[in-house]
Design a protein around this motif. Structure first.
Motif, PDB file in Angstrom:
ATOM      1  N   ARG A   9     -53.696  43.973  -7.357  1.00 32.40           N
ATOM      2  CA  ARG A   9     -53.550  42.717  -6.630  1.00 32.40           C
ATOM      3  C   ARG A   9     -52.710  42.897  -5.379  1.00 32.40           C
ATOM      4  N   LEU A  10     -53.216  42.325  -4.291  1.00 28.79           N
ATOM      5  CA  LEU A  10     -52.501  42.275  -3.020  1.00 28.79           C
ATOM      6  C   LEU A  10     -52.570  40.831  -2.533  1.00 28.79           C
ATOM      7  N   GLY A  11     -52.035  40.566  -1.382  1.00 29.66           N
ATOM      8  CA  GLY A  11     -52.127  39.223  -0.818  1.00 29.66           C
ATOM      9  C   GLY A  11     -50.890  38.399  -1.125  1.00 29.66           C
ATOM     10  N   LYS A  13     -49.053  34.481  -2.315  1.00 34.20           N
ATOM     11  CA  LYS A  13     -49.189  33.498  -3.375  1.00 34.20           C
ATOM     12  C   LYS A  13     -50.370  32.595  -3.063  1.00 34.20           C
ATOM     13  N   PHE A  14     -51.202  32.327  -4.035  1.00 31.59           N
ATOM     14  CA  PHE A  14     -52.362  31.459  -3.919  1.00 31.59           C
ATOM     15  C   PHE A  14     -53.413  31.974  -2.941  1.00 31.59           C
ATOM     16  N   ALA A  15     -53.288  33.217  -2.511  1.00 25.60           N
ATOM     17  CA  ALA A  15     -54.298  33.849  -1.651  1.00 25.60           C
ATOM     18  C   ALA A  15     -54.481  35.293  -2.103  1.00 25.60           C
ATOM     19  N   PRO A  16     -55.074  35.492  -3.278  1.00 26.46           N
ATOM     20  CA  PRO A  16     -55.178  36.854  -3.801  1.00 26.46           C
ATOM     21  C   PRO A  16     -56.215  37.680  -3.071  1.00 26.46           C
ATOM     22  N   PHE A  17     -55.970  38.980  -3.051  1.00 28.02           N
ATOM     23  CA  PHE A  17     -56.886  39.965  -2.506  1.00 28.02           C
ATOM     24  C   PHE A  17     -56.735  41.176  -3.406  1.00 28.02           C
ATOM     25  N   TYR A  18     -57.843  41.741  -3.841  1.00 31.56           N
ATOM     26  CA  TYR A  18     -57.773  42.832  -4.803  1.00 31.56           C
ATOM     27  C   TYR A  18     -58.420  44.089  -4.252  1.00 31.56           C
ATOM     28  N   ARG A  19     -57.909  45.227  -4.708  1.00 32.79           N
ATOM     29  CA  ARG A  19     -58.566  46.506  -4.486  1.00 32.79           C
ATOM     30  C   ARG A  19     -59.065  46.996  -5.834  1.00 32.79           C
ATOM     31  N   VAL A  20     -60.269  47.548  -5.859  1.00 32.51           N
ATOM     32  CA  VAL A  20     -60.807  48.136  -7.075  1.00 32.51           C
ATOM     33  C   VAL A  20     -60.330  49.580  -7.080  1.00 32.51           C
ATOM     34  N   VAL A  21     -59.550  49.938  -8.112  1.00 31.36           N
ATOM     35  CA  VAL A  21     -58.911  51.248  -8.132  1.00 31.36           C
ATOM     36  C   VAL A  21     -59.188  51.970  -9.442  1.00 31.36           C
ATOM     37  N   VAL A  22     -59.086  53.303  -9.374  1.00 32.51           N
ATOM     38  CA  VAL A  22     -59.154  54.153 -10.556  1.00 32.51           C
ATOM     39  C   VAL A  22     -57.718  54.589 -10.827  1.00 32.51           C
ATOM     40  N   VAL A  23     -57.246  54.346 -12.059  1.00 34.92           N
ATOM     41  CA  VAL A  23     -55.831  54.559 -12.365  1.00 34.92           C
ATOM     42  C   VAL A  23     -55.684  55.019 -13.818  1.00 34.92           C
ATOM     43  N   ASP A  24     -54.613  55.736 -14.085  1.00 37.25           N
ATOM     44  CA  ASP A  24     -54.252  56.103 -15.452  1.00 37.25           C
ATOM     45  C   ASP A  24     -53.922  54.812 -16.197  1.00 37.25           C
ATOM     46  N   SER A  25     -54.425  54.658 -17.398  1.00 33.06           N
ATOM     47  CA  SER A  25     -54.269  53.401 -18.131  1.00 33.06           C
ATOM     48  C   SER A  25     -52.818  53.085 -18.464  1.00 33.06           C
ATOM     49  N   TYR A  40     -62.149  43.432  -3.353  1.00 36.67           N
ATOM     50  CA  TYR A  40     -62.678  42.171  -3.859  1.00 36.67           C
ATOM     51  C   TYR A  40     -61.811  41.063  -3.304  1.00 36.67           C
ATOM     52  N   ASP A  41     -62.427  40.133  -2.561  1.00 31.14           N
ATOM     53  CA  ASP A  41     -61.705  39.007  -1.984  1.00 31.14           C
ATOM     54  C   ASP A  41     -62.345  37.718  -2.488  1.00 31.14           C
ATOM     55  N   PRO A  42     -61.753  37.085  -3.495  1.00 30.01           N
ATOM     56  CA  PRO A  42     -62.350  35.867  -4.048  1.00 30.01           C
ATOM     57  C   PRO A  42     -62.156  34.640  -3.172  1.00 30.01           C
TER      58      PRO A  42
END
Length: 147
Positions: A9-11, A13-25, A40-42
């Motif tokens: 999650r980036l962005g 408050k109340f304006a989220p912006f996401y990056r799809v990432v590969v990460v260690d669980s 991903y920008d909803p």
């Protein structure tokens, strides 16, 4: 090492912006990532979903598990169906009409430019009238005679 494909999650408050990432669980939600494969920008209409299909296929192929949200995004873009080898499934991804958006943007720019030209012309006319009025009001001085 268990690898997951999930959202970072980036962005604001109340304006989220996401990056799809590969990460260690075992890492935090916004922790260090192995690779960023999309965004991903909803908040846009329709939502912006841009995933590098080749990299998503690779990571799914080597065993990375998508989170529920990313799983839904991969289904929308059609990448998950491609990975599973399903035929005849069309992606449900909606995209903005880029040509219509560009045409609207050009029309708006043209309207602003026309308005600016009108304002410049009006200002030039007003300035010319002011100079003419100032020239009429100035008294003409008669040359003084010297004796």
């Amino acid at each position: 090492m268990a690898v997951k494909i999930r959202l970072k999650r980036l962005g604001k408050k109340f304006a989220p912006f996401y990056r799809v990432v590969v990460v260690d669980s075992r890492k935090k939600r916004d922790g260090r990532v192995i690779e960023e494969i999309g965004v991903y920008d909803p908040m846009q209409e329709p939502s912006l979903i841009r995933i590098d299909s080749e990299r998503a296929q690779y990571w799914l192929g080597v065993g990375a598990q998508p989170s529920n949200a990313v799983f839904n995004l991969l289904k929308i873009t059609g990448d998950y169906h491609t990975f599973k080898g399903l035929k005849g499934v069309t992606p449900r991804l909606k995209v903005k009409d880029a040509e219509a958006e560009a045409a609207a943007k050009q029309a708006a720019v043209k309207a602003v430019a026309d308005d600016a030209e009108k304002r410049k012309a009006d200002a030039a006319v007003k300035q010319a009238e002011a100079q003419a009025a100032a020239a009429d009001e100035e008294p003409t001085e008669a040359p003084a005679e010297e004796a």
